[in-house]
Scaffold this active site. Structure first.
Site, PDB file in Angstrom:
ATOM      1  CE  LYS A  11     -14.888  -4.573  12.208  1.00  0.00           C
ATOM      2  NZ  LYS A  11     -13.948  -5.581  12.595  1.00  0.00           N
ATOM      3  CB  VAL A 100     -16.744  -3.027  25.389  1.00  0.00           C
ATOM      4  CG1 VAL A 100     -15.633  -2.008  25.425  1.00  0.00           C
ATOM      5  CG2 VAL A 100     -18.098  -2.359  25.600  1.00  0.00           C
ATOM      6  CB  ALA A 101     -12.239  -4.139  23.868  1.00  0.00           C
ATOM      7  CB  ALA A 102     -15.924  -7.523  20.943  1.00  0.00           C
ATOM      8  N   GLY A 103     -13.537  -6.617  18.590  1.00  0.00           N
ATOM      9  CA  GLY A 103     -13.276  -6.840  17.158  1.00  0.00           C
ATOM     10  C   GLY A 103     -14.534  -6.713  16.334  1.00  0.00           C
ATOM     11  CB  ALA A 105     -16.460  -1.924  14.186  1.00  0.00           C
ATOM     12  N   GLY A 107     -17.294   0.598  19.098  1.00  0.00           N
ATOM     13  CA  GLY A 107     -16.918   1.995  19.352  1.00  0.00           C
ATOM     14  C   GLY A 107     -16.956   2.819  18.072  1.00  0.00           C
ATOM     15  CB  SER A 108     -15.793   2.122  14.603  1.00  0.00           C
ATOM     16  OG  SER A 108     -14.468   1.891  14.986  1.00  0.00           O
ATOM     17  CG  ASP A 141     -12.923  -0.816  11.693  1.00  0.00           C
ATOM     18  OD1 ASP A 141     -12.353  -1.066  10.607  1.00  0.00           O
ATOM     19  OD2 ASP A 141     -12.773  -1.502  12.718  1.00  0.00           O
TER      20      ASP A 141
HETATM   21  O1  C5P Z   1      -7.891   3.378  13.146  1.00  0.00           O
HETATM   22  P1  C5P Z   1      -8.084   2.830  14.522  1.00  0.00           P
HETATM   23  O2  C5P Z   1      -7.860   3.876  15.581  1.00  0.00           O
HETATM   24  O3  C5P Z   1      -9.363   2.102  14.710  1.00  0.00           O
HETATM   25  O4  C5P Z   1      -6.936   1.749  14.708  1.00  0.00           O
HETATM   26  C1  C5P Z   1      -6.627   1.220  15.964  1.00  0.00           C
HETATM   27  C2  C5P Z   1      -5.212   0.663  15.925  1.00  0.00           C
HETATM   28  O5  C5P Z   1      -5.133  -0.446  15.026  1.00  0.00           O
HETATM   29  C3  C5P Z   1      -4.160   1.644  15.399  1.00  0.00           C
HETATM   30  O6  C5P Z   1      -3.651   2.412  16.464  1.00  0.00           O
HETATM   31  C4  C5P Z   1      -3.105   0.719  14.824  1.00  0.00           C
HETATM   32  O7  C5P Z   1      -2.299   0.210  15.856  1.00  0.00           O
HETATM   33  C5  C5P Z   1      -3.926  -0.460  14.306  1.00  0.00           C
HETATM   34  N1  C5P Z   1      -4.235  -0.349  12.860  1.00  0.00           N
HETATM   35  C6  C5P Z   1      -3.234  -0.504  11.924  1.00  0.00           C
HETATM   36  N2  C5P Z   1      -3.539  -0.386  10.595  1.00  0.00           N
HETATM   37  C7  C5P Z   1      -4.794  -0.152  10.193  1.00  0.00           C
HETATM   38  C8  C5P Z   1      -5.838   0.002  11.129  1.00  0.00           C
HETATM   39  C9  C5P Z   1      -5.523  -0.113  12.460  1.00  0.00           C
HETATM   40  O8  C5P Z   1      -2.069  -0.743  12.266  1.00  0.00           O
HETATM   41  N3  C5P Z   1      -5.054  -0.049   8.890  1.00  0.00           N
END
Ligand code: C5P
Length: 313
Positions: A11, A100-103, A105, A107-108, A141
């Site tokens: 995404k 990976v770790a790219a913004g 999603a 992993g999601s 996500d």
């Molecule tokens: O939900 P997810 O594990 O993907 O989020 C990763 C990190 O992003 C969270 O640990 C938090 O630091 C940050 N986050 C946030 N607020 C959100 C989504 C993510 O602060 N709504």
């Protein structure tokens, strides 16, 4: 042994706005998410034992419970113990194409595919809403990755309102392979710098959250006005990631120099993207950025918007 193969697409965020902090310490977000056809392939197979076994050839992808795909299988085992006894454990193989770790999603999306795949393997008959509720327990996500397409995501990112399809719009994406940005770092840094701008009470939070539905970007999406969509791209996290990562900032500037539609960073980065109105235009942009930055560490992709999330093939 039963098996399924699923496609788990990436995404991008057309809009990412941070409007406040929640009692659970997550951020209250207003986002517009878009699935693109850069995708991982996920295979799930029944096992005769009750184990979860994860395979992946990518050096930066862990194979234990630190991987969200593994945790998705654990969650299904906890929630459906009878199905686990009857049908056995699961063998999961991730074929990674999404950085990976790219913004993006990635992993999601893998976790979303594991939920959908186990629902099929165990013949649970869960609805999309059931799967999204389970997904929300894994990561913000994951619910969007299950349904995909174009959608408004509010709350932590898990409350999804679908928008009309933008299928077919082209996008060029760029990411330095060795560069990763920590999502928790990006949000924590944003909070330190911008907390004074957060909505202070529940009414103003709700008001800012609802505004997106009648906003300019949603109107441009409904009209499939690509030029306007490009002009209205927005991401609050650029304010902290770009100053801290000059390479991302330079890459963004290079994309912007050549793109004639909009350019933006996706999620917490470091992927940068530009929209393009045709494959030919996307390919020109791809080659212009490649010529300007010949660094082999820079990965570039041409992709297309698509109108759904995880699917079975
Ligand atoms: O939900 P997810 O594990 O993907 O989020 C990763 C990190 O992003 C969270 O640990 C938090 O630091 C940050 N986050 C946030 N607020 C959100 C989504 C993510 O602060 N709504």
């Amino acid at each position: 042994m039963k098996s399924y193969t699923l496609i788990a697409p990436a995404k991008i965020n057309l809009h990412l706005e941070i409007i406040g902090i929640r009692p659970d310490n997550y951020h209250e977000l207003v986002m517009i998410m878009q699935t693109v056809d850069l995708a991982d392939r996920v295979e799930v197979k029944s096992l005769s034992t009750d184990e979860i076994i994860l395979h992946c050839g990518h050096p930066n992808v862990p194979l234990d419970e630190t991987n969200l795909a593994y945790r998705a299988a654990q969650l299904m085992q906890q929630e459906f113990p009878d199905a686990l006894i009857e049908s056995g454990g699961v063998d999961i193989t991730l074929h990674k194409h999404i950085p990976v770790a790219a913004g993006l999603a990635g992993g999601s999306g893998n976790a979303a595919a594991v939920l959908v795949g186990i629902d099929l393997l165990w013949e649970l008959g869960l609805t999309q809403i059931d799967l999204q509720k389970l997904g929300a327990r894994l990561g913000s996500d994951v619910p969007f990755c299950i349904s995909g397409g174009t959608a408004i995501a509010t709350g932590r990112g898990e409350a999804i309102s679908p928008l009309p399809s933008l299928e077919g719009i082209y996008v060029v994406l760029g990411k330095y392979q060795s560069l990763e940005v920590s999502t928790p770092w990006a949000y924590t840094t944003y909070r330190h710098e911008f907390e004074h701008q957060y909505a202070q009470d529940l009414d103003s939070l709700a008001d800012r959250s609802h505004r997106i539905h009648s906003g300019d970007l949603v109107r441009a999406i409904v009209a499939t006005d690509t030029v306007k969509i490009g002009k209205l791209l927005y991401n609050d996290l650029e304010k902290v990631v770009l100053p801290a990562y000059p390479l991302v900032s330079q890459l963004r500037a290079e994309f912007q120099r050549h793109a004639n539609l909009g350019t933006m960073m996706s999620g917490s980065g470091p992927t940068v993207f530009s929209l393009a109105s045709s494959r030919a235009q996307a390919e020109v942009l791809y080659h212009q950025v490649r010529a300007a930055i010949p660094d082999p560490d820079l990965e570039l992709f041409v992709a297309q918007f698509c109108d759904r999330g995880v699917r079975v093939i």
